[in-house]
Design an enzyme around this catalytic site. Structure first.
Site, mmCIF file in Angstrom:
data_model
loop_
_atom_site.group_PDB
_atom_site.id
_atom_site.type_symbol
_atom_site.label_atom_id
_atom_site.label_comp_id
_atom_site.label_asym_id
_atom_site.label_seq_id
_atom_site.Cartn_x
_atom_site.Cartn_y
_atom_site.Cartn_z
ATOM 1 N N GLU A 1 13.621 -18.289 -7.308
ATOM 2 C CA GLU A 1 14.409 -17.070 -7.102
ATOM 3 C C GLU A 1 13.866 -16.169 -5.994
ATOM 4 O O GLU A 1 14.552 -15.263 -5.556
ATOM 5 C CB GLU A 1 14.493 -16.283 -8.423
ATOM 6 C CG GLU A 1 13.196 -15.607 -8.879
ATOM 7 C CD GLU A 1 12.235 -16.528 -9.643
ATOM 8 O OE1 GLU A 1 12.285 -17.746 -9.429
ATOM 9 O OE2 GLU A 1 11.431 -16.018 -10.430
ATOM 10 N N CYS B 1 8.729 -21.282 -13.835
ATOM 11 C CA CYS B 1 7.343 -20.895 -14.106
ATOM 12 C C CYS B 1 7.061 -20.918 -15.617
ATOM 13 O O CYS B 1 7.060 -21.990 -16.209
ATOM 14 C CB CYS B 1 7.048 -19.537 -13.469
ATOM 15 S SG CYS B 1 5.290 -19.228 -13.293
ATOM 16 N N HIS C 1 8.745 -20.361 -8.151
ATOM 17 C CA HIS C 1 9.784 -19.342 -8.329
ATOM 18 C C HIS C 1 10.899 -19.607 -7.319
ATOM 19 O O HIS C 1 10.828 -19.168 -6.173
ATOM 20 C CB HIS C 1 9.188 -17.944 -8.132
ATOM 21 C CG HIS C 1 8.321 -17.528 -9.277
ATOM 22 N ND1 HIS C 1 8.817 -16.853 -10.374
ATOM 23 C CD2 HIS C 1 7.017 -17.714 -9.516
ATOM 24 C CE1 HIS C 1 7.836 -16.638 -11.232
ATOM 25 N NE2 HIS C 1 6.730 -17.142 -10.739
#
Ligand code: XMP
Length: 607
Positions: free
Chosen positions: A174, A80, A172
């Site tokens: 994650e 990001c 993202h």
């Protein structure tokens, strides 16, 4: 043993720590670094991951980090904001625009080690205002996205330069909603950085034990134990590390517990062999007094947090253990959502992160064995410690309890932006065959890593669940000022809603407790309790319809793993029917709805 490691640079995004957790779960040690840390602290790592941020890369915000950081001869992956900073640093362009929120499809256009083991189209998760609009020399596009909300393709969602060993994902990777994000991070760490996985949960636990022994020294701990998953695991960890004689527990009934909760918690601690040093206090009067007349969510949270500390100090004095350190079952999201990492925005002040506790932390008077962990890891740790399934797999219940689920109002409608919001929401909902009613109150949410205190919209209509979810994501993404959509479960299609005056009183809490109890019993009856991660029941001081009285109840069933993102869950019709009958039958309740917002932009709790 020396472990390979990855440095995660925390630019203040909500998920910086989550990246580190994901790396550790691959078996590679990860440490968090601040962007302004000296270059030496970035030495010796196999790779560097740059996190997201609430700052705007397009405006040059937060770009004043350690000079030379991006020029290091170490493989780097940006996520990001980090992705945008890498693009910019190597001659690319970042613009304010190309906003995406929620799920999107990543179309992978290059066969690359970063995408080893993945299909040509992968679900990824987005939350950004800025985007990369052009690449510098040596960089190539590895993937682009198409959004679920029907907006045009977004270029440069994944980029890279193999010669420079620089990569960027706009999404993202994650968060759990990027379905194969773990694999992508794993590919970067193992394939690109060449790290060897040798870091285990046992290694982490062993170090934690040593850390606790060193921190506590000869002293003892007085732990606030709500009986939730976190404080229960924290109690057992402390008992293991220090011995039960040096761990006292305090269970506080703050008046905002679930029905029969305190009695059940006391029994639970007995069963865990922690009964001997358990103290109980009914402090509901203190909490309700501190909350008298309060409406604003942050003011309520801060009042609750402070009262916890006051009650704790009073009880410690009564028991003659004022010298004990304060123990808390704080987990990582509590810190990050309170803005507790240097650059993160305050989404909500968690009860265990109010100022007075922050000061005690600085003075070294607070012990938090789980502060680095997410819920999923806490449960894993609990399992390795032999804690019973029923204790570990209870739904998470926030420290401020029903306090953050019982909205308060002076009775004055909040309609400042309605000239803009009402037509926009009506038009957006109509595209999905739904009617929209913008509600004249606000709830807390999170958009692009920033706190959003905005209006919910009540949707009415008979369309498939998937269509409702699409409508919700389109409305919340497309209209600034709206962060939440709820679907009407009542019989009428309401066309007006007016706030009713209501504060944090025993009567309203009792009403909410009853509704919440019905929901919990319903979930168990239908075998859904374990399937659903959490299901707050919220009391909203709004009467639907002209001249109506009474309040509204909102159900918030969600799936999640780490509470940083969440997806709404559909209830089976049979359960909905029972809840409609039960909850709408409660005296004082005249409206019922189910929350259909993902997190972000809604948070799990309404306040
Ligand atoms: P939100 O509402 O921020 O919640 O999406 C994320 C998770 O955290 C819980 N929560 C809290 N837990 N103290 C806690 O111990 C708090 O002040 C607090 N606020 C939210 C929430 O229930 C959800 O599981």
């Amino acid at each position: 043993m020396q472990h390979d490691s990855i440095a995660v640079v925390d630019f203040g995004g909500q998920y910086a720590h989550l990246i580190a957790t994901k790396v550790r779960r691959i078996g590679v040690h990860a440490v968090i670094r601040q962007p302004e840390d000296p270059l030496e602290l970035f030495e010796g790592h196999k790779g560097i991951i740059l996190s997201g941020s609430p700052a705007l890369s397009s405006h040059g915000e937060d770009g004043d980090y350690t000079a030379g950081l991006l020029d290091r001869d170490t493989p780097m992956l940006g996520l990001c904001f980090g992705h945008q900073e890498i693009a910019k640093h190597y001659g690319g362009e970042v613009v304010h625009g190309g906003r995406e929120w929620g799920k999107a499809d990543l179309h992978i256009v290059k066969d690359h080690p970063l995408f080893k083991g993945l299909g040509p189209v992968e679900q990824v998760w987005m939350s950004h205002f800025d985007s990369v609009s052009a690449l510098g020399e040596g960089f190539e596009e590895l993937g682009y996205t198409t959004s679920h909300d029907g907006s045009p393709d977004h270029r440069f969602a994944a980029i890279g330069s193999d010669s420079l060993k620089r990569y960027g994902f706009q999404y993202h990777a994650e968060v759990d909603d990027t379905t194969n994000g773990d694999q992508m991070i794993g590919n970067f760490v193992l394939e690109i950085c060449g790290a060897t996985p040798s870091w285990t949960m046992e290694a982490f636990m062993e170090e934690e034990r040593e850390k606790l022994r060193a921190q506590v020294g000869d002293e003892s701990v007085f732990l606030l134990a709500s009986g939730g998953v976190d404080s229960t695991v924290a109690a057992v960890v402390l008992k293991e590390a220090l011995g039960s004689d040096r761990v006292n527990l305090l269970h506080v009934d703050n008046g905002m517990m679930r029905k029969d909760e305190s009695a059940n918690v006391l029994k639970l601690f007995e069963r865990l062999g922690l009964g001997e040093h358990l103290n109980f206090v009914d402090a509901s009067d203190d909490f309700l007094k501190a909350l008298e007349g309060l409406v604003e969510p942050e003011a309520k949270r801060i009042a609750i947090g402070k009262t916890f500390v006051e009650v704790f100090a009073r009880e410690a004095k009564r028991l003659g253990i004022e010298d004990h350190l304060l123990g808390q079952g704080t987990i990582y999201p509590d810190t990050v959502e309170t803005g507790g990492t240097r650059r993160a925005d305050t989404i909500k002040t968690h009860h265990n992160r109010v100022d007075v506790i922050e000061r005690m932390i600085e003075e070294g008077k607070v012990v938090e064995p789980l502060a680095e962990l997410y819920k999923v890891e806490v449960r894993e740790l609990g399992e390795t410690l032999g804690i019973a399934h029923e204790a570990l797999w209870r739904h998470p219940f926030p420290g401020p309890g029903l306090g953050v689920r019982c909205l308060c109002s002076t009775g004055e409608p909040d309609t400042e932006d309605f000239d803009r919001l009402v037509p926009a929401a009506t038009e957006a909902a109509a595209k999905f065959g739904l009617e929209a009613l913008v509600l004249p109150i606000k709830s807390v949410g999170v958009k692009a890593d920033l706190r959003a205190y905005e209006h919910p919209v009540l949707l009415s209509g008979d369309v498939p669940w998937e269509t409702v979810l699409k409508a919700a994501s389109s409305i919340t993404a497309g209209i600034l000022g709206i962060n939440r959509c709820i679907l009407n479960l009542g019989p009428e299609h309401p066309t007006v809603a007016h706030p009713v005056e209501g504060y944090m009183t025993r009567e309203r809490l009792d009403l909410l407790r009853e509704a919440d109890h019905m929901v919990m019993e319903g979930l168990r009856r239908h075998g859904l309790y374990d399937e659903i991660w959490q299901c707050p029941t919220v009391l909203v001081p709004l009467a639907l319809g002209d001249g109506e009285e009474g309040e509204m109840v909102v159900l918030r069933p969600i799936r999640s793993q780490r509470a940083m993102t969440a997806t709404p869950v559909r209830f089976p019709d049979a359960l909905l029917g029972e809840l409609r009958e039960g909850i709408l039958g409660l005296e004082g309740v005249t409206g019922l709805a189910i929350d259909v917002t993902s997190k972000p932009p809604g948070t799990i709790e309404w306040e």
